[in-house]
Write an enzyme that holds these catalytic residues in place. Structure first.
Site, mmCIF file in Angstrom:
data_model
loop_
_atom_site.group_PDB
_atom_site.id
_atom_site.type_symbol
_atom_site.label_atom_id
_atom_site.label_comp_id
_atom_site.label_asym_id
_atom_site.label_seq_id
_atom_site.Cartn_x
_atom_site.Cartn_y
_atom_site.Cartn_z
ATOM 1 N N SER A 123 -23.153 48.048 -14.371
ATOM 2 C CA SER A 123 -24.183 48.298 -15.396
ATOM 3 C C SER A 123 -25.282 49.228 -14.899
ATOM 4 C CB SER A 123 -24.810 46.955 -15.804
ATOM 5 O OG SER A 123 -25.945 47.163 -16.620
ATOM 6 N N TYR A 146 -26.666 53.373 -20.202
ATOM 7 C CA TYR A 146 -27.499 53.334 -21.397
ATOM 8 C C TYR A 146 -28.242 54.653 -21.416
ATOM 9 C CZ TYR A 146 -26.825 48.384 -22.427
ATOM 10 O OH TYR A 146 -26.285 47.177 -22.793
ATOM 11 N N THR A 172 -22.540 53.034 -23.456
ATOM 12 C CA THR A 172 -22.615 51.913 -24.399
ATOM 13 C C THR A 172 -23.308 52.400 -25.663
ATOM 14 O OG1 THR A 172 -22.618 50.327 -22.612
ATOM 15 C CG2 THR A 172 -23.485 49.564 -24.719
ATOM 16 N N ARG A 181 -32.261 38.119 -29.783
ATOM 17 C CA ARG A 181 -31.528 36.988 -29.210
ATOM 18 C C ARG A 181 -32.528 35.851 -29.120
ATOM 19 N NH1 ARG A 181 -28.786 40.679 -24.435
ATOM 20 N NH2 ARG A 181 -27.861 42.217 -25.849
ATOM 21 N N LYS A 249 -18.301 52.480 -25.238
ATOM 22 C CA LYS A 249 -18.185 51.020 -25.309
ATOM 23 C C LYS A 249 -18.987 50.502 -26.500
ATOM 24 C CE LYS A 249 -19.234 46.809 -22.669
ATOM 25 N NZ LYS A 249 -20.456 46.270 -23.248
ATOM 26 N N HIS A 273 -20.134 43.544 -27.760
ATOM 27 C CA HIS A 273 -21.143 43.303 -26.725
ATOM 28 C C HIS A 273 -21.230 41.787 -26.445
ATOM 29 C CE1 HIS A 273 -24.537 45.702 -24.780
ATOM 30 N NE2 HIS A 273 -24.769 44.495 -24.323
ATOM 31 N N ASP A 304 -13.067 43.910 -25.096
ATOM 32 C CA ASP A 304 -13.696 42.777 -24.406
ATOM 33 C C ASP A 304 -14.323 41.831 -25.412
ATOM 34 O OD1 ASP A 304 -16.371 43.502 -25.050
ATOM 35 O OD2 ASP A 304 -16.755 44.393 -23.100
ATOM 36 N N ARG A 328 -18.749 37.127 -19.126
ATOM 37 C CA ARG A 328 -19.360 35.879 -18.664
ATOM 38 C C ARG A 328 -18.546 35.116 -17.620
ATOM 39 N NH1 ARG A 328 -20.307 36.501 -24.183
ATOM 40 N NH2 ARG A 328 -22.502 36.597 -24.814
HETATM 41 C C1 LIG Z 1 -25.457 38.637 -19.112
HETATM 42 C C2 LIG Z 1 -24.810 39.832 -19.769
HETATM 43 C C3 LIG Z 1 -25.302 41.099 -19.505
HETATM 44 C C4 LIG Z 1 -24.704 42.207 -20.100
HETATM 45 N N1 LIG Z 1 -25.166 43.441 -19.771
HETATM 46 C C5 LIG Z 1 -24.536 44.535 -20.271
HETATM 47 C C6 LIG Z 1 -24.925 45.821 -19.858
HETATM 48 O O1 LIG Z 1 -25.817 45.999 -19.037
HETATM 49 N N2 LIG Z 1 -24.284 46.881 -20.414
HETATM 50 C C7 LIG Z 1 -23.282 46.724 -21.330
HETATM 51 O O2 LIG Z 1 -22.727 47.726 -21.804
HETATM 52 N N3 LIG Z 1 -22.868 45.510 -21.709
HETATM 53 C C8 LIG Z 1 -23.473 44.410 -21.200
HETATM 54 N N4 LIG Z 1 -23.022 43.163 -21.561
HETATM 55 C C9 LIG Z 1 -21.844 43.028 -22.454
HETATM 56 C C10 LIG Z 1 -20.534 42.959 -21.628
HETATM 57 O O3 LIG Z 1 -20.244 44.194 -21.041
HETATM 58 C C11 LIG Z 1 -19.336 42.576 -22.476
HETATM 59 O O4 LIG Z 1 -19.245 43.428 -23.589
HETATM 60 C C12 LIG Z 1 -19.323 41.128 -22.976
HETATM 61 O O5 LIG Z 1 -19.990 40.261 -22.066
HETATM 62 C C13 LIG Z 1 -17.865 40.679 -23.136
HETATM 63 O O6 LIG Z 1 -17.786 39.406 -23.632
HETATM 64 P P1 LIG Z 1 -17.469 38.084 -22.730
HETATM 65 O O7 LIG Z 1 -18.726 37.795 -21.993
HETATM 66 O O8 LIG Z 1 -17.148 37.088 -23.781
HETATM 67 O O9 LIG Z 1 -16.296 38.369 -21.824
HETATM 68 C C14 LIG Z 1 -23.611 42.042 -20.984
HETATM 69 C C15 LIG Z 1 -23.129 40.752 -21.244
HETATM 70 C C16 LIG Z 1 -23.709 39.662 -20.645
HETATM 71 C C17 LIG Z 1 -23.140 38.290 -20.916
HETATM 72 C C1 LIG Z 2 -30.883 46.276 -22.951
HETATM 73 C C2 LIG Z 2 -29.653 45.577 -22.572
HETATM 74 C C3 LIG Z 2 -29.745 44.723 -21.351
HETATM 75 C C4 LIG Z 2 -28.434 44.280 -20.821
HETATM 76 C C5 LIG Z 2 -27.440 43.950 -21.865
HETATM 77 O O1 LIG Z 2 -26.696 44.795 -22.301
HETATM 78 C C6 LIG Z 2 -27.299 42.606 -22.361
HETATM 79 O O2 LIG Z 2 -28.061 41.728 -21.967
HETATM 80 O O3 LIG Z 2 -26.406 42.382 -23.192
#
Ligand SMILES: Cc1cc2nc3c(=O)[nH]c(=O)nc-3n(C[C@H](O)[C@H](O)[C@H](O)COP(=O)(O)O)c2cc1C
Ligand SMILES: CCCCC(=O)C(=O)O
Length: 431
Positions: A123, A146, A172, A181, A249, A273, A304, A328
């Site tokens: 990330s 980002y 993304t 949230r 993405k 996401h 995903d 996760r």
């Molecule tokens: C704690 C957390 C932080 C995330 N941070 C980002 C991020 O920085 N950039 C991004 O493109 N997606 C981010 N995502 C989304 C993940 O890349 C992904 O799309 C998503 O977690 C997939 O679903 P799953 O957790 O059910 O496997 C984040 C998700 C979580 C749970």
């Molecule tokens: C601004 C996004 C921060 C990280 C992220 O993508 C998330 O928490 O889902």
């Protein structure tokens, strides 16, 4: 590599040790270890968390059609992603700040992915610099971006990613702003003092910490710095910066997928996401067939959101994904046992995938095609199509018999609106 060695154990409140066998076991063990506000940040989604639940429930709606009397003595889940060899079609989704759950942070995660021969997507908001992460990597690495208002940031991240050996840039596109949230808002979520977005300059390190009830420091930072005016035209600018493959993405429609493929984007990640952006969108697995159909083999499609079992991986591949990413579950493994925990989560998914390949009579990924799936009960009379990216036809689309024996009429395999009736409370496992 096919067996999961020495499953971990977690202590229970009454002092017993419980075996951790599945990613879901790690979920419970991680929850017991993490502060409530960190747990909520990771587990939570936006709005009513409908999409969070439906991403998961979508996998349950498909059932498998196993074939028998096939030689499955060797099941091989290896493939390539944008030309790089991976040992399994499961990569690590980009997630912010792994240091929230374990002191070793992103370094532990990327080492675990390397040990599994899996892709890691790092990330923008890592707590470890992209160079340090690259030094710890032994598997392929992509950098998630980002796009910020300050274009100098993107220019510099792209240059650094190239120099450090990243093999693709993942932009993304579902986060021009961060969705509300409510768990984070209630908790006044912000980063603890020792965790910072070290890939960005010092100016970005301040605003992420405060935290007062009713606001999320991460959302405020995004509102200030993410470029909400970034458009398709600007994508050409990113393209002009680099020869690295580009992956978008957060694409969920055939319109966007077709446009991206037409612009020469090399990859798409179908994603909600993780239910953290627009609540109420179509679950990623359900959007997958229309995206695969729209790109017509011009780029690689990943998906995903909600992948928790080896059979989920197989279902996504049968619907046309080249690979899945997991989010996760990786943080659950990391929270419980650092690098070893992530290794075990990945090894478990691999072992389950190999088992599912063996028990469905699909020893190689190029035999994982649409015929592997029964349509969900409410899709029972819907025609099917073969979009398998591993299929011998190599992305070509050809008519196949519908699963009920009738010829397929709709090569896109789109569920209709009526097909998407949803879900029962039984599907809700992530409340
Ligand atoms: C704690 C957390 C932080 C995330 N941070 C980002 C991020 O920085 N950039 C991004 O493109 N997606 C981010 N995502 C989304 C993940 O890349 C992904 O799309 C998503 O977690 C997939 O679903 P799953 O957790 O059910 O496997 C984040 C998700 C979580 C749970
Ligand atoms: C601004 C996004 C921060 C990280 C992220 O993508 C998330 O928490 O889902």
């Amino acid at each position: 590599m096919s067996a999961v060695r020495a499953p971990a154990r977690a202590g229970t409140h009454d002092g017993r040790q419980e075996l951790l066998l599945s990613p879901t076991d790690y979920e419970a063990a991680a929850r017991a270890r993490l502060d409530r506000s960190v747990w909520d940040y990771i587990a939570g989604g936006s709005g009513d968390e409908v999409t969070l639940r439906e991403d998961r429930a979508a996998y349950r709606r498909y059932r498998l059609r196993p074939r028998t009397l096939v030689d499955v003595s060797h099941c091989r889940p290896g493939t390539t992603l944008l030309g790089a060899r991976v040992e399994l079609p499961v990569g690590i989704a980009p997630m912010a700040y792994h240091g929230l759950v374990h002191a070793d942070g992103e370094t532990a995660t990327v080492r675990a992915a390397g040990a599994a021969g899996a892709l890691t997507v790092t990330s923008t908001f890592a707590g470890t610099t992209l160079e340090e992460t690259a030094r710890a990597a032994t598997g392929p690495l992509w950098l998630q971006l980002y796009v910020m208002r300050d274009r100098e940031i993107t220019r510099s991240l792209v240059r650094r990613a190239e120099a450090a050996g990243y093999r693709a840039l993942v932009i993304t596109v579902d986060t021009p702003r961060m969705a509300r949230r409510e768990r984070d808002l209630r908790n006044g979520f912000g980063l603890p003092a020792h965790i910072r977005p070290v890939n960005l300059d010092g100016g970005h390190r301040a605003g992420l910490h405060p935290g007062r009830s009713g606001s999320s420091a991460l959302a405020e930072h995004a509102a200030q710095h993410h470029d909400a005016a970034f458009t398709w035209e600007d994508l050409a600018w990113v393209r002009s910066l680099t020869g690295l493959p580009l992956v978008l993405k957060g694409v969920l429609t055939e319109e966007d997928a077709g446009r991206a493929a037409g612009l020469g984007v090399e990859g798409l990640i179908v994603s909600t996401h993780g239910g953290r952006q627009l609540d109420g969108v179509v679950p990623a697995l359900e959007a997958l067939p229309e995206v695969v159909a729209a790109v017509r083999g011009r780029c690689e499609v990943l998906v995903d959101g909600g992948v928790r079992r080896g059979t989920d991986v197989l279902k996504a591949l049968a619907l046309g994904a080249r690979a899945v990413l997991v989010g996760r579950p990786v943080l659950w493994g990391l929270a419980v046992d650092g690098q070893a925990g992530v290794e075990r989560v990945l090894a478990t998914l691999r072992a389950e995938l190999e088992e599912a390949m063996a028990l469905t009579g699909r020893p190689r990924l190029d035999t994982v095609t649409r015929e592997l799936l029964h349509p969900p009960a409410d899709l029972a009379h819907h025609p099917a199509a073969d979009h398998g990216p591993h299929a011998a036809a190599d992305h070509g689309h050809h008519a196949v018999a519908g699963l009920d024996g009738r010829p397929a009429a709709d090569l896109a395999g789109h569920p209709t609106a009526a097909d998407l009736a949803y879900p029962t409370d039984d599907d809700r496992d992530m409340a």
